[in-house]
Design an enzyme around this catalytic site. Structure first.
Site, PDB file in Angstrom:
ATOM      1  N   ASP A   1     -67.252 -62.758   0.520  1.00 57.87           N
ATOM      2  CA  ASP A   1     -68.076 -61.630   0.963  1.00 57.87           C
ATOM      3  C   ASP A   1     -69.492 -61.767   0.412  1.00 57.87           C
ATOM      4  OD1 ASP A   1     -68.703 -59.295   2.300  1.00 57.87           O
ATOM      5  OD2 ASP A   1     -67.714 -57.960   0.884  1.00 57.87           O
TER       6      ASP A   1
ATOM      7  N   ARG B   1     -76.182 -57.569   0.257  1.00 50.72           N
ATOM      8  CA  ARG B   1     -75.749 -56.280  -0.321  1.00 50.72           C
ATOM      9  C   ARG B   1     -74.885 -56.473  -1.555  1.00 50.72           C
ATOM     10  NH1 ARG B   1     -73.231 -57.264   4.242  1.00 50.72           N
ATOM     11  NH2 ARG B   1     -71.034 -57.780   4.130  1.00 50.72           N
ATOM     12  N   ASN B   2     -74.319 -57.665  -1.728  1.00 49.42           N
ATOM     13  CA  ASN B   2     -73.460 -57.943  -2.880  1.00 49.42           C
ATOM     14  C   ASN B   2     -74.143 -58.790  -3.951  1.00 49.42           C
ATOM     15  OD1 ASN B   2     -71.363 -56.432  -1.869  1.00 49.42           O
ATOM     16  ND2 ASN B   2     -70.526 -58.157  -0.701  1.00 49.42           N
TER      17      ASN B   2
ATOM     18  N   GLY C   1     -74.763 -44.556  -7.784  1.00 49.30           N
ATOM     19  CA  GLY C   1     -74.189 -44.927  -6.489  1.00 49.30           C
ATOM     20  C   GLY C   1     -72.725 -44.572  -6.412  1.00 49.30           C
TER      21      GLY C   1
ATOM     22  N   VAL D   1     -70.595 -44.956  -9.557  1.00 52.69           N
ATOM     23  CA  VAL D   1     -71.235 -45.993 -10.370  1.00 52.69           C
ATOM     24  C   VAL D   1     -72.357 -45.292 -11.126  1.00 52.69           C
ATOM     25  CG1 VAL D   1     -72.424 -48.220 -10.380  1.00 52.69           C
ATOM     26  CG2 VAL D   1     -70.729 -47.720  -8.590  1.00 52.69           C
TER      27      VAL D   1
ATOM     28  N   ASP E   1     -69.611 -58.165  -6.960  1.00 51.85           N
ATOM     29  CA  ASP E   1     -68.520 -57.774  -6.054  1.00 51.85           C
ATOM     30  C   ASP E   1     -67.416 -58.825  -5.963  1.00 51.85           C
ATOM     31  OD1 ASP E   1     -68.608 -55.235  -3.954  1.00 51.85           O
ATOM     32  OD2 ASP E   1     -70.380 -55.580  -5.190  1.00 51.85           O
TER      33      ASP E   1
ATOM     34  N   GLU F   1     -65.923 -47.506  -3.896  1.00 49.87           N
ATOM     35  CA  GLU F   1     -64.713 -47.025  -3.238  1.00 49.87           C
ATOM     36  C   GLU F   1     -63.805 -46.297  -4.215  1.00 49.87           C
ATOM     37  OE1 GLU F   1     -63.943 -46.963  -0.128  1.00 49.87           O
ATOM     38  OE2 GLU F   1     -61.793 -46.608  -0.108  1.00 49.87           O
ATOM     39  N   PHE F   2     -63.847 -46.743  -5.492  1.00 50.77           N
ATOM     40  CA  PHE F   2     -62.921 -46.202  -6.487  1.00 50.77           C
ATOM     41  C   PHE F   2     -63.481 -45.017  -7.261  1.00 50.77           C
ATOM     42  CE2 PHE F   2     -61.591 -50.619  -5.895  1.00 50.77           C
ATOM     43  CZ  PHE F   2     -60.241 -50.446  -5.647  1.00 50.77           C
ATOM     44  N   GLY F   3     -64.785 -44.791  -7.137  1.00 55.78           N
ATOM     45  CA  GLY F   3     -65.399 -43.714  -7.900  1.00 55.78           C
ATOM     46  C   GLY F   3     -66.882 -43.969  -8.079  1.00 55.78           C
TER      47      GLY F   3
END
Ligand code: ACK
Length: 373
Positions: free
Chosen positions: A170, A174-175, A52, A59, A188, A55-57
């Protein structure tokens, strides 16, 4: 009884959990990360494949072999090259938070790799991925007890986080991640970071970034995020689970959702949802945040329901639909109709006659009784 040596009532000694420490309170973020996360040597990691995008790179999934231990599957989050100092801090901030938690329903941090590039966060591997996608892929495939078991796990993880003084902000399907045994774990973690990454989060008029459909009205209106607002979100997660990953409030716009909730509209009970569970979600969505149940109470209630499965037999789509008709069209009490069929025909609901008969609403007396309840 008192403990006479120090005058502390010895029957009230409780084992308070250590509370969560915001990594931002450390002047040096590198100190925070090494306080809460173990540094793993890059030679212990084998990357297998990309699963996947964060945001940072990327998975990835892979394997971790610590000296003297057997190889275990892991998830590997990477920080892509060209990051800023702030991005590195926010990326590792999640590990500093996760590393303070130890609970079967919280995603477990194995460690971090910061001494070589790319920087990585290593967590336990969850074979079934995120809960929303997993439920959509398996629509209608689980027993009510299995679904309640998932919800119980999430509530237990959230009870732990609230005891630690951590507010998630949050919580959404999804988390949540799901492993091969159907165990659900909260994931998350972050501060501002999580909401900046969440594609569901939208900017409010006051500039905050908030996942509107999952968020309690007081958190939307004046950023009052507490464990009680997490309970509201938990109620939305219950609704997502019981409807196998349906989108809360469907395609309504964020503005319409805010307005509807403000006017006291709430999501209807999902198809075939046990009434007891719908009542619990509705409780989580009380306007007054102090009236909402605590995670502790949610866990006990779900445990009770699991121990007594017949309490889950009453379903929303028989009783609730009738009550909706009664609200919309008035009770047939004292009216001119001689049968349920005649009444339904009169309110143009004749097509439901069979359903009513099957659900036991065979006479007008029974339907009227519904109104009284
Ligand atoms: O639904 P998914 O397969 O589950 O797609 C997302 C993707 O990575 C981006 O976040 C998956 N993912 C994240 N953390 C883990 C984990 N610990 N184990 C397995 N999959 C994970 C997530």
């Amino acid at each position: 009884g008192y403990n006479h040596t120090n005058h502390v009532p010895n029957n009230t000694v409780t084992y308070r959990l250590r509370t969560y420490i915001d990594p931002h309170t450390y002047e040096d973020p590198n100190q925070a990360i090494h306080e809460f996360a173990k540094e793993i040597d890059v030679s212990c990691i084998t990357i297998e494949r990309v699963i996947g995008a964060g945001e940072f790179g990327e998975v990835c999934s892979g394997l971790l072999r610590l000296p003297g231990k057997r190889e275990i599957p892991v998830a590997i989050k990477t920080l892509k090259a060209g990051y800023t100092e702030k991005q590195r801090r926010d990326f590792l901030g999640e590990a500093s938070i996760m590393g303070q938690f130890e609970h079967p329903n919280i995603i477990h941090l194995k460690g971090v790799i910061t001494k070589s590039k790319p920087v990585m966060i290593i967590t336990e591997y969850m074979e079934n991925g995120s809960l929303d996608t997993f439920l959509k892929k398996n629509d209608g495939q689980f027993t009510v007890i299995q679904l309640v078991g998932m919800l119980r796990g999430i509530a237990s993880g959230m009870r732990y986080l609230s005891e630690m003084g951590y507010v998630h902000r949050d919580l959404a399907a999804r988390n949540i991640l799901v492993n091969s045994n159907l165990v659900c774990k909260v994931s998350d973690f972050g501060l501002s970071r999580v909401l900046e990454d969440d594609p569901e989060a939208a900017y409010t008029t006051r500039g905050g970034k908030i996942p509107i459909r999952w968020t309690a009205p007081e958190a939307i209106a004046y950023r009052k995020f507490t464990s009680a607002s997490d309970v509201w979100s938990y109620g939305i997660v219950m609704w997502e689970v019981m409807s196998y990953g349906e989108r809360p409030y469907w395609e309504m716009s964020n503005q319409d959702v805010i307005k509807a909730v403000e006017e006291n509209y709430r999501l209807p009970g999902p198809m075939d949802c046990p009434t007891a569970l719908y009542h619990l979600m509705m409780d989580c969505w009380q306007k007054d945040r102090n009236s909402r149940p605590k995670f502790e109470e949610i866990v006990s209630l779900l445990d009770k329901l699991i121990r007594n499965p017949s309490s889950l037999k009453g379903l929303v789509n028989s009783s609730n639909r009738v009550s909706n008709l009664l609200v919309e069209h008035g009770s047939p009490e004292g009216c001119v109709f001689r049968s349920v069929e005649e009444w339904l025909e009169a309110i143009k609901m004749g097509r439901y006659t069979e359903l009513f008969m099957e659900s036991g609403y065979t006479s007008l007396e029974v339907v009227t009784q519904m109104t009284l309840e």
